[in-house]
Design a protein around this motif. Structure first.
Motif, mmCIF file in Angstrom:
data_model
loop_
_atom_site.group_PDB
_atom_site.id
_atom_site.type_symbol
_atom_site.label_atom_id
_atom_site.label_comp_id
_atom_site.label_asym_id
_atom_site.label_seq_id
_atom_site.Cartn_x
_atom_site.Cartn_y
_atom_site.Cartn_z
ATOM 1 N N UNK A 42 -78.259 10.173 -39.063
ATOM 2 C CA UNK A 42 -78.797 8.886 -39.469
ATOM 3 C C UNK A 42 -78.644 7.814 -38.401
ATOM 4 N N UNK A 43 -77.878 8.095 -37.379
ATOM 5 C CA UNK A 43 -77.635 7.087 -36.346
ATOM 6 C C UNK A 43 -78.856 6.828 -35.490
ATOM 7 N N UNK A 44 -79.707 7.825 -35.302
ATOM 8 C CA UNK A 44 -80.903 7.588 -34.497
ATOM 9 C C UNK A 44 -81.813 6.582 -35.214
ATOM 10 N N UNK A 45 -81.907 6.681 -36.554
ATOM 11 C CA UNK A 45 -82.690 5.689 -37.301
ATOM 12 C C UNK A 45 -82.075 4.302 -37.171
ATOM 13 N N UNK A 46 -80.758 4.224 -37.240
ATOM 14 C CA UNK A 46 -80.093 2.929 -37.116
ATOM 15 C C UNK A 46 -80.406 2.300 -35.763
ATOM 16 N N UNK A 47 -80.302 3.078 -34.695
ATOM 17 C CA UNK A 47 -80.626 2.542 -33.364
ATOM 18 C C UNK A 47 -82.080 2.079 -33.297
ATOM 19 N N UNK A 48 -82.983 2.864 -33.860
ATOM 20 C CA UNK A 48 -84.397 2.486 -33.830
ATOM 21 C C UNK A 48 -84.651 1.213 -34.634
ATOM 22 N N UNK A 97 -80.296 0.316 -21.939
ATOM 23 C CA UNK A 97 -81.096 1.405 -21.362
ATOM 24 C C UNK A 97 -80.509 2.789 -21.674
ATOM 25 N N UNK A 98 -79.187 2.904 -21.733
ATOM 26 C CA UNK A 98 -78.571 4.182 -22.104
ATOM 27 C C UNK A 98 -79.000 4.613 -23.509
ATOM 28 N N UNK A 99 -79.044 3.678 -24.446
ATOM 29 C CA UNK A 99 -79.466 3.997 -25.810
ATOM 30 C C UNK A 99 -80.920 4.459 -25.824
ATOM 31 N N UNK A 100 -81.765 3.785 -25.068
ATOM 32 C CA UNK A 100 -83.182 4.164 -25.011
ATOM 33 C C UNK A 100 -83.334 5.578 -24.452
ATOM 34 N N UNK A 101 -82.585 5.898 -23.395
ATOM 35 C CA UNK A 101 -82.644 7.249 -22.816
ATOM 36 C C UNK A 101 -82.101 8.282 -23.809
ATOM 37 N N UNK A 104 -84.725 8.950 -26.516
ATOM 38 C CA UNK A 104 -85.809 9.775 -25.960
ATOM 39 C C UNK A 104 -85.376 11.236 -25.810
ATOM 40 N N UNK A 105 -84.167 11.451 -25.308
ATOM 41 C CA UNK A 105 -83.656 12.819 -25.149
ATOM 42 C C UNK A 105 -83.494 13.485 -26.511
ATOM 43 N N UNK A 106 -83.004 12.730 -27.477
ATOM 44 C CA UNK A 106 -82.851 13.262 -28.829
ATOM 45 C C UNK A 106 -84.206 13.678 -29.393
ATOM 46 N N UNK A 107 -85.210 12.818 -29.259
ATOM 47 C CA UNK A 107 -86.528 13.107 -29.804
ATOM 48 C C UNK A 107 -87.145 14.347 -29.154
ATOM 49 N N UNK A 108 -86.965 14.508 -27.853
ATOM 50 C CA UNK A 108 -87.476 15.699 -27.168
ATOM 51 C C UNK A 108 -86.766 16.952 -27.670
ATOM 52 N N UNK A 109 -85.465 16.895 -27.781
ATOM 53 C CA UNK A 109 -84.697 18.050 -28.240
ATOM 54 C C UNK A 109 -85.030 18.377 -29.698
#
Length: 129
Positions: A42-48, A97-101, A104-109
């Protein structure tokens, strides 16, 4: 979840799997409901949502969670990562920028994981076949 339907109406053989990133053996980033935030999902949604709203408080409200739960998740991510993923100040919060990268890496994986699960489901036999 990928479902393989068979000739019998209620019979299904499923390939099911969830995807998240771990850091030092602990769940770190993934998708999921709010109650799973503490376990890394759920953390990726929180960051987004922080990116979209510019605020931890507003992000928490859109996820129907308390500010404390959102802040605790942000604090845990910032502490676990080498550099902060979310920076907050009087004008609000923003992703680094680290969070953005990382997103992106999470979404690709995650996309590669979904493709793998689909391929796996297609290789499963049908019951009675």
């Amino acid at each position: 979840m990928v479902v393989c339907y068979t000739r019998r109406m209620n019979t299904q053989l499923r390939a099911d799997g969830r995807f998240w990133l771990t850091l030092d053996g602990k769940n770190f980033l993934g998708r999921g409901r709010v109650e799973l935030l503490q376990r890394g999902r759920g953390r990726v949604e929180l960051l987004q949502r922080i990116r979209e709203t510019g605020s931890i408080s507003k992000a928490a409200k859109t996820m129907k969670m308390s500010y404390k739960a959102a802040w605790d998740a942000v604090d845990a991510m910032n502490t676990a990562w080498d550099t902060p993923l979310v920076e907050s100040g009087p004008a609000g919060s923003r992703l680094t920028p680290d969070a953005e990268r990382l997103i992106a890496a999470y979404q690709q994986a995650e996309a590669r994981h979904a493709a793998f699960m689909l391929k796996l489901a297609q290789s499963l036999p049908e019951p009675g076949a």
